[in-house]
Scaffold this motif. Structure first.
Motif, mmCIF file in Angstrom:
data_model
loop_
_atom_site.group_PDB
_atom_site.id
_atom_site.type_symbol
_atom_site.label_atom_id
_atom_site.label_comp_id
_atom_site.label_asym_id
_atom_site.label_seq_id
_atom_site.Cartn_x
_atom_site.Cartn_y
_atom_site.Cartn_z
ATOM 1 N N ASP A 159 7.378 -4.868 6.488
ATOM 2 C CA ASP A 159 7.031 -3.856 7.479
ATOM 3 C C ASP A 159 7.831 -2.575 7.260
ATOM 4 O OD1 ASP A 159 5.527 -3.326 10.074
ATOM 5 O OD2 ASP A 159 7.584 -2.868 10.683
ATOM 6 N N ARG A 192 0.852 -1.188 0.000
ATOM 7 C CA ARG A 192 0.000 0.000 0.000
ATOM 8 C C ARG A 192 0.889 1.240 0.000
ATOM 9 N NH1 ARG A 192 -2.568 0.270 6.162
ATOM 10 N NH2 ARG A 192 -0.603 -0.030 7.280
ATOM 11 N N VAL A 208 1.223 8.929 6.587
ATOM 12 C CA VAL A 208 -0.005 9.017 7.386
ATOM 13 C C VAL A 208 0.288 9.718 8.712
ATOM 14 C CG1 VAL A 208 -1.686 7.659 8.688
ATOM 15 C CG2 VAL A 208 -1.155 7.044 6.319
ATOM 16 N N GLU A 209 1.409 9.376 9.325
ATOM 17 C CA GLU A 209 1.755 10.016 10.600
ATOM 18 C C GLU A 209 2.027 11.502 10.418
ATOM 19 O OE1 GLU A 209 5.142 9.827 14.159
ATOM 20 O OE2 GLU A 209 5.009 8.186 12.687
ATOM 21 N N ASP A 216 6.226 -0.803 4.372
ATOM 22 C CA ASP A 216 4.960 -0.198 4.778
ATOM 23 C C ASP A 216 5.193 1.058 5.621
ATOM 24 O OD1 ASP A 216 1.979 -0.660 4.680
ATOM 25 O OD2 ASP A 216 2.236 -0.554 6.858
ATOM 26 N N THR A 217 6.243 1.038 6.426
ATOM 27 C CA THR A 217 6.582 2.221 7.223
ATOM 28 C C THR A 217 6.888 3.406 6.319
ATOM 29 O OG1 THR A 217 7.430 0.946 9.089
ATOM 30 C CG2 THR A 217 8.268 3.191 8.845
ATOM 31 N N TRP A 247 3.708 4.040 3.579
ATOM 32 C CA TRP A 247 2.352 4.283 4.070
ATOM 33 C C TRP A 247 2.318 4.946 5.453
ATOM 34 C CZ3 TRP A 247 -2.232 4.308 1.702
ATOM 35 C CH2 TRP A 247 -3.363 4.436 2.511
ATOM 36 N N ARG A 248 2.887 4.287 6.452
ATOM 37 C CA ARG A 248 2.691 4.774 7.822
ATOM 38 C C ARG A 248 3.362 6.117 8.075
ATOM 39 N NH1 ARG A 248 3.742 -0.796 9.214
ATOM 40 N NH2 ARG A 248 5.577 -0.248 10.458
ATOM 41 N N ASN A 249 4.528 6.349 7.475
ATOM 42 C CA ASN A 249 5.192 7.636 7.690
ATOM 43 C C ASN A 249 4.384 8.808 7.133
ATOM 44 O OD1 ASN A 249 7.252 6.519 9.116
ATOM 45 N ND2 ASN A 249 8.828 6.784 7.542
ATOM 46 N N ASP A 287 12.882 5.940 10.036
ATOM 47 C CA ASP A 287 12.159 6.908 10.855
ATOM 48 C C ASP A 287 12.133 8.289 10.193
ATOM 49 O OD1 ASP A 287 10.834 7.814 13.265
ATOM 50 O OD2 ASP A 287 12.711 8.797 13.803
#
Length: 285
Positions: free
Chosen positions: A241, A2, A252-253, A244-245, A248-250, A208
């Motif tokens: 993972d 994603r 989004v954060e 995805d970080t 997607w997740r970064n 990060d």
């Protein structure tokens, strides 16, 4: 896989691009306001442009299952044009809109006094409207541009964790990393950054606060290079993972700090207008 592309200029792309992006796993994008390839002749022309970023473009993207958000600003290049400066007074009207998740692109193009003034003024707006800021770094003299950028960010009083400094490379990554800002990397076919170079930076600096975008615009670019970067990460031994970080997740954060990032109901199928037979529904009246 994603994908959330945190910086892509879909105004310059076709509906075929949306279709390809959706098939590749792109489910959300952020489109920053930028210049249109030639000088605008008045501030009034920005009104129609900003309206399209929060109206037509999200409507068009949604028909391909892609959620579209925008950032709004007077971009650095046009900050030097006195015909465009009144746009600064227009911005508050748009920074209140639900689909606007940051102030941007702001920052430097040629590092002029006019750009200094516009940059500082728009960082102040980001603080006033409690929005993150998307910062463009100059294509020339990038190291000095990043140093100047970070000095202005520090002077503004905005939390560094609410700022992404974009278009970075190997020369500028450590400088921005040490500042506490988020790090943005634009993956291009010939310039800026490649998937392979990005993988090496991720190996050295970790995942990060790293944002990877295609920034696809009017020039030679590719809206699928986010996907290519994810594939290069997997080939280099990064985990699903990790991918995805970064993809997607970064984002989004980061943009979630706006309080406006609605990612519900993303599985929207492409539609055909039953009345006209067109491959995209008509927006507006």
């Amino acid at each position: 896989m994603r994908i959330f592309d945190p910086h892509i200029h879909m105004t310059s792309r076709t509906t075929d691009d949306y279709e390809r992006m959706a098939a590749a796993g792109v489910r959300a994008v952020v489109e920053p306001a930028f210049w249109l390839g030639q000088p605008r002749t008045s501030a009034a022309s920005f009104t129609d442009y900003f309206d399209s970023l929060i109206g037509w473009e999200p409507f068009r993207a949604g028909q391909f299952g892609v959620r579209h958000f925008a950032t709004i600003a007077l971009n650095p290049k046009e900050a030097n044009d006195p015909r465009c400066r009144p746009v600064l007074d227009l911005l508050p009207r748009y920074l209140d809109k639900d689909a606007v998740v940051a102030v941007g692109e702001i920052g430097y193009d040629s590092m002029t006094p006019e750009e200094d003034e516009a940059f500082a003024a728009q960082l102040a707006l980001a603080v006033a409207y409690d929005l993150p800021a998307l910062v463009h770094t100059p294509h020339r003299d990038k190291a000095r541009g990043c140093e100047r950028t970070l000095a202005v960010v520090a002077e503004s009083g905005i939390d560094a964790g609410r700022v992404v400094v974009d278009h970075l490379n190997e020369v500028t990554v450590k400088l921005v990393r040490d500042s506490g800002c988020w790090l943005g990397f634009s993956i291009y076919p010939d310039t800026k950054m490649t998937p392979q170079r990005m993988v090496e930076l991720l190996r050295e600096y970790g995942t990060d606060r790293m944002l990877v975008n295609s920034a696809a615009d009017w020039g030679r670019s590719d809206p699928l290079l986010t996907r290519a970067t994810g594939e290069a990460m997997l080939a280099a031994g990064f985990s699903d993972d990790d991918v995805d970080t970064v993809l997607w997740r970064n984002p989004v954060e980061f943009y979630g700090q706006s309080g406006r990032l609605d990612l519900s109901d993303l599985d929207v199928s492409a539609a055909v207008d039953p009345q006209t037979g067109n491959s995209i529904l008509r927006g507006g009246s």
